[in-house]
Design a protein around this motif. Structure first.
Motif, PDB file in Angstrom:
ATOM      1  N   PRO A   9       0.861  -1.194   0.000  1.00  0.00           N
ATOM      2  CA  PRO A   9       0.000   0.000   0.000  1.00  0.00           C
ATOM      3  C   PRO A   9       0.897   1.244   0.000  1.00  0.00           C
ATOM      4  CG  PRO A   9      -0.578  -1.533   1.771  1.00  0.00           C
ATOM      5  CD  PRO A   9       0.757  -1.940   1.260  1.00  0.00           C
ATOM      6  N   ASP A  39      -2.732   4.930  -3.062  1.00  0.00           N
ATOM      7  CA  ASP A  39      -3.982   5.392  -2.448  1.00  0.00           C
ATOM      8  C   ASP A  39      -4.078   6.921  -2.540  1.00  0.00           C
ATOM      9  OD1 ASP A  39      -6.418   4.889  -1.198  1.00  0.00           O
ATOM     10  OD2 ASP A  39      -5.569   5.125   0.814  1.00  0.00           O
ATOM     11  N   HIS A  62      -5.999   3.912  -6.909  1.00  0.00           N
ATOM     12  CA  HIS A  62      -7.311   4.257  -6.367  1.00  0.00           C
ATOM     13  C   HIS A  62      -7.711   5.631  -6.894  1.00  0.00           C
ATOM     14  CE1 HIS A  62      -7.296   1.502  -2.533  1.00  0.00           C
ATOM     15  NE2 HIS A  62      -7.568   0.848  -3.645  1.00  0.00           N
ATOM     16  N   SER A  71      -6.599  -0.526   0.612  1.00  0.00           N
ATOM     17  CA  SER A  71      -5.422  -0.695  -0.252  1.00  0.00           C
ATOM     18  C   SER A  71      -4.940  -2.133  -0.212  1.00  0.00           C
ATOM     19  CB  SER A  71      -4.309   0.256   0.189  1.00  0.00           C
ATOM     20  OG  SER A  71      -4.692   1.602   0.005  1.00  0.00           O
TER      21      SER A  71
END
Length: 307
Positions: A9, A39, A62, A71
């Motif tokens: 992430p 993200d 995203h 994530s």
């Protein structure tokens, strides 16, 4: 199909992500893919990650910031391998990490979780061992041992994908302690295979770390739910009370007395040691002072705990 999918992430870690990716690409075991889930970083993190042109790396975007759990879930959903390893974007692996995890998956095929010990990196490059007195192999009584100190972190863990199919993914409604919530579900149903030499290193203080942020406005796990579902599991009860204790202290330090009292009421104090019972009851200013003293001790390579 790769043997491992490595899920990273990424949110505002421009000063760390390059070293993190270097540590992955330097693995002695090379049959893996890397899934970076951006993200909606607002710093230069994405640009740094995009400089890596290795064919094993994929970046998923995203459209809006969804948080850590989402994530990780995005990475899991897009993974191709049977085994999913997690690495935070400010943490590092030793070159043998995936090689050792591979050996665990071969030697303990009935396990669902595979992990190694980890080191903790504090400011000024102070490295502190987690001092976990565990042996290699299947961890018995997970909740009892985890109550003393985290056995693994989410940069030293690999999970078989069918575990998510049975116990569910990371709960995206939880915005603080989502790891603990998943740990409960996974370790109730699956064995953990463990290697007791640290092959991951976690950065304890970096930008945008959830761990050290305030609980104000955060959603924590529903401890009561797991107690209701497992009324005869005393080790789980002790573990849940320990986590209630850690959250209650943070609520008190943040001035949220109502939530502090709610958690305190649910704790069986016999499940805490005497140091923890004292810390639970002292005034907030004492807790804040202890936190400052601990931060200074960390700079000297010391890590006092209430365990």
């Amino acid at each position: 199909m790769p043997y491992f999918s490595v899920v990273i992430p990424l949110y505002n870690k421009e000063n760390y992500i390059a070293k993190t990716l270097d540590s992955v690409l330097g693995q002695t075991f090379t049959d893996f893919e890397v899934i970076i889930v951006n993200d909606v970083s607002t710093d230069n993190s994405l640009a740094v990650a995009q400089r890596f042109t290795n064919d094993r790396i994929r970046i998923i975007y995203h459209e809006q910031n969804k948080g850590l759990s989402a994530s990780r879930n995005t990475g899991i959903k897009n993974s191709q391998a049977e085994f999913v390893a997690f690495l935070d974007a400010d943490d590092l692996w030793q070159p043998q990490f995936l090689e050792k995890i591979f050996e665990l998956t071969v030697n303990y095929p009935n396990a669902g979780l595979f992990a190694t010990k980890y080191d903790m990196l504090y400011p000024n490059n102070i490295l502190i061992d987690s001092h976990l007195p565990l042996k290699n192999g299947i961890i018995k009584n997970f909740f009892d041992k985890e109550r003393r100190q985290h056995i693994y972190c989410y940069s030293s863990i690999c999970i078989k994908k069918n575990v998510f199919e049975k116990v569910g993914m990371f709960d995206e409604k939880i915005t603080m302690g989502e790891d603990v919530d998943f740990n409960v579900r996974a370790n109730l149903d699956y064995q953990l295979a463990y290697f007791s030499i640290p092959l991951a290193c976690i950065t304890v203080y970096s930008e945008n770390q959830i761990t050290h942020s305030s609980l104000k406005g955060k959603v924590i796990m529903d401890h009561n739910k797991y107690e209701r579902e497992n009324p005869n599991n005393q080790e789980l009860k002790k573990y849940l009370d320990f986590h209630r204790y850690t959250m209650a202290k943070r609520y008190k330090m943040g001035g949220n007395i109502d939530d502090y009292r709610t958690l305190l009421k649910a704790i069986d104090l016999k499940n805490l040691n005497y140091k923890q019972r004292i810390l639970l009851m002292v005034p907030a200013f004492v807790l804040r002072l202890i936190k400052k003293i601990k931060a200074q001790l960390h700079k000297r390579g010391l890590n006092p705990t209430s365990y």
